[in-house]
Design an enzyme around this catalytic site. Sequence first.
Site, PDB file in Angstrom:
ATOM      1  N   ASP A 118       0.838  -1.205   0.000  1.00 30.84           N
ATOM      2  CA  ASP A 118       0.000   0.000   0.000  1.00 30.84           C
ATOM      3  C   ASP A 118       0.874   1.257   0.000  1.00 30.84           C
ATOM      4  O   ASP A 118       2.084   1.195   0.278  1.00 30.84           O
ATOM      5  CB  ASP A 118      -0.903  -0.044   1.244  1.00 30.84           C
ATOM      6  N   ASP A 157     -10.711   2.343  -3.366  1.00 28.15           N
ATOM      7  CA  ASP A 157     -11.242   2.028  -2.035  1.00 28.15           C
ATOM      8  C   ASP A 157     -12.766   2.039  -2.047  1.00 28.15           C
ATOM      9  O   ASP A 157     -13.410   1.632  -1.081  1.00 28.15           O
ATOM     10  CB  ASP A 157     -10.736   3.052  -1.008  1.00 28.15           C
TER      11      ASP A 157
HETATM   12  C1  DGJ Z   1      -5.869   1.797   1.850  1.00 33.07           C
HETATM   13  C2  DGJ Z   1      -6.247   0.588   1.072  1.00 33.07           C
HETATM   14  O1  DGJ Z   1      -6.711   0.960  -0.183  1.00 33.07           O
HETATM   15  C3  DGJ Z   1      -7.264  -0.215   1.851  1.00 33.07           C
HETATM   16  O2  DGJ Z   1      -7.716  -1.319   1.109  1.00 33.07           O
HETATM   17  C4  DGJ Z   1      -6.651  -0.653   3.152  1.00 33.07           C
HETATM   18  O3  DGJ Z   1      -5.595  -1.537   2.902  1.00 33.07           O
HETATM   19  C5  DGJ Z   1      -6.154   0.551   3.925  1.00 33.07           C
HETATM   20  N1  DGJ Z   1      -5.305   1.388   3.133  1.00 33.07           N
HETATM   21  C6  DGJ Z   1      -5.395   0.137   5.154  1.00 33.07           C
HETATM   22  O4  DGJ Z   1      -4.849   1.184   5.813  1.00 33.07           O
END
Ligand code: DGJ
Length: 735
Positions: free
Chosen positions: A473, A543
Site C-alpha cells: 500500500d 477504495d
Molecule cells: C488503503 C487501502 O486501499 C485499503 O484497502 C486498506 O488496505 C487501507 N489502506 C489500510 O490502511
Amino acid sequence: MIGVQLKTFPFVLCLAAAMAIPVLAQDAKPTFRLDGGNTTYAFGVNERGELQQVYWGGRIAPTDPIPAAAGKMEWASFDGSYNNTPQEYAGWGQGLYMEPALKVSFADGNRDLVLHYLSSTKPDAQSLDIVLKDISRAVTVTLHYKMDAESGILARSATVENGEKQPITIEQEAAAAYSLPPAHYTLSYLSGRWAGEWTLNQETIHQGQRVLESRRGSTGHQLNPWFAIARGDADEDHGEVWFGELAWSGNWRITVEQDTLDAVRVTGGFNPFDFGYSLKTGEKLESPVFYAGYSAHGIGGASRQLNKFTVEHVLPTAPKPKPRPVIYNSWEATEMNVSEAGQIAMAEKAATLGIDRFVMDDGWFGKRKTDHAGLGDWYVDPDKFPHGLKPLIDRVHALGMDFGLWVEPEMVNPDSDLYRAHPDWAINFPGRPRMEQRTQLVLNLARPDVRAYVFGFLDKLLTENQIAFLKWDYNRNWSEPGWDQQQGADQKKIYVDFVRNVYSILAELRAKHPGIEIESCSGGGGRVDLGILHYTDEVWPSDNTDPFDRLTQQWGFTHAYPNQVMLAWVTDSPHWMNNRATTLTYRLLSSMEGSLGIGANLNKWNDADFATAKRLIAAYHEVQLTVTQGDLYRLIAPTNNVTGPSQFAATEMVAPDKHQAVLFAYANGTNEGRNFPLLQWKGLDPAATYKLTTIEGTTLPGTPASASGAWWMNHGLDILLHGDFVAAAFRLDRQ
Ligand code: DGJ
C-alpha cells in the site's frame, strides 16, 4: 569525439521477422519501417538530418512505397519548419514551440539542442536503436524501438548520454513523441480522485495542449498515464484509434498537442515540472517506456489489443500469468482491530466459501491501534499476536488457503520508533514544516540506507513467515520533496531515483522469494500504471467498493488495464460510502467481472449468503480464465456519476480461442417497466455451436439451449431482468 556526418544507410530496416528487406532509399537519408500485427510505423531522416515520422497506421504491403522524410512547410515567419515537422524526438532549440522531447542546459549557459541522426543498430529481430546527436555538442540520445510482432504495439524509450567535458542538466526528457496527421480527433483519458477513480473522459482535440500529468511523486488517482485518440466518428467497435500508455510510477506527463498546421503530437515521459537531472561526463539517463499502438476496430479493439499485450508482455509472470486466487481480505470487516483469534475465526468462515487466499490487512504490526502510529515499525504487535504470525498462518494453510499480508513500506508515522531514530529518513526540506497526510510522511527511498532498510524488513518478513502475497500500500502523495544528502539542484534526482528503487526492491524480492505475488495499492487506484505492473501481479482499483460505482469504474479501468489485474471485492450492504443497498448476487456479479475477492464481514452473513457466495465462487472458477484473460466487449455502458445512473449495463468476455464466452448484465434501476435490451453477443465463432448456461438470472421463453455463434451474435439473447441493482450472468461453451 563523435562525428556528425550522416552515415549512408541504403535500405529500410524492417522488423517483421521473416520479411525480405526492401530497398527503398538509396541515399544518405535512411527510412526505417516497423511492422507488427495490423500496424506499420515508419520514420526517416529528412533533408536537415532530423528524424521524422512518416507513417503510423494500418499495416501496408511490404512493397508499398514509404514516403521519404521531408521537413514540413514553415508557416510565415512565425512557425518554422523545425517546429512543424513531426520529429520523432525533438530537442528544444532552433525555434521549437511544440513540446520538446529533450531540454538540456549546458555548463556554459547554452540551452540550444538540435538533434540529428547519427547511426542505427538492430539489437534483435524486433528492435531498433537509433542514435541522435546534437549538431555541435557531445550529447547523444539513443532511441529504443521494439515492436511486438503480434499486436503491433511499439515500446519506445530514450537514453540520453553526456559526452561533454562538463556536466549537463536534463530539464525535460520524454520517452517518445508520436505524431498523427491533420484530422478531426477525439481524445479519451481517465481521471478521478480518491474513491472515484477511472472516469472515462472524451473530448475533441483542438489547437493547443491537453496535459495529462502527475506532480505528486507517484502515478496518482487524478489522471492515469493512458490515452486513446479516435479519428473522425470512430466508436467502441469501429474506426481508427491510436492509443498509448506510459510505464512510469513517479511524476509523469503526457502532452497531447495540435499544432499550427492541425497535426497532433503526443509527447510522454518524466514530468518536466520541477525536473532536473544532472549528468557528469559519460553518465546516462534512461527514460521510462512509452507504449503505443493502433487499432482499426474502435476503442474496444484498442483496449483488447493493449490488455492482451499487458498480460502477455508486461506482467511479471508474462506470457502466461496464472489466474488470480480468489481472496478474502479483512480490511472492511475489521479495519485495524485484528487479532489472532479474530482472524482465525474469519479465515474459518472464508474457507467454507472456496476462497484460495486469506489476506490480513493493516493493523498487525508495531503500535498500530489507529492510523496515527506504527508505520515503519515492522515487527508483529505482541498484544494482537502474542505467538507471532505463525499460528494464524498455520491455521490458514490447514484450511486449504495461502496467506497474504498488508504492508506500506515507503511510509512512516512520526509516532514510530523508526522516525524517532531516523527523522532525516523522511522526505523533507530541512528547516521547513513537514506536512502530514493520514498522519504519515514518505520515506526517502532514493537514499541507499532507506532502500536497504525497506528491502531488509520485507526480506526478513518473507524469510521468516510463509507469506504468498504482499498487499503493498501507499497512502499519501509527496510534499516538500527534498533530499538533503544531495547537493543543491541534485536533490531533484529524488523524482527518478525513488521510483527506480521501488522497482528494484520489487524485482529483488521476487528474485529472492520466487512465487511471491504482490498487489499495487495506493489508497485504491493511486499507483496503477504499466511501470509498477511489470513488478506486481494485480492492483486495487479503488477504495470505493460500492458495486454500482465499481461498474462505472471497471468500465473506465478496462480501457487501459486487463481484468486479470483488476481486483474486485464483495463488501457489505448498505455500502459504507453511498449507503446504497444491493443484493449479494448483484455484488458478486459486479466483482466477478475482474479478479474476485470477498471483503465483507462474514460474521454478519447468514446461511443463505454463504450458499449464494459459494455457488457463485464455484461458477466463477469455471469461467475465470475467460473473464480475466479473454477479449472484453463492452456492450452497454453504465453511465458515469455526472449524468446519473444508467438503467442497464452489460459486458462480455470471450476466450482467446473462442471456446467460451461469459456475459454479465445489470439492471441498475428499472423505469417504466422497460425490458432489458436484447443482448447480441460479440466475438464468437459464427460457424461453431455454443451451448447456453445460466449462471444467474432468467432467459425469455423460446431461448434455445444451444445455437450457432451466428445466432447468438445476430438474434441475441433476451433476458428477464427487472428491479433495482439486480444482475444476471450467462456463459456459452462451444460444443
Ligand atoms: C488503503 C487501502 O486501499 C485499503 O484497502 C486498506 O488496505 C487501507 N489502506 C489500510 O490502511
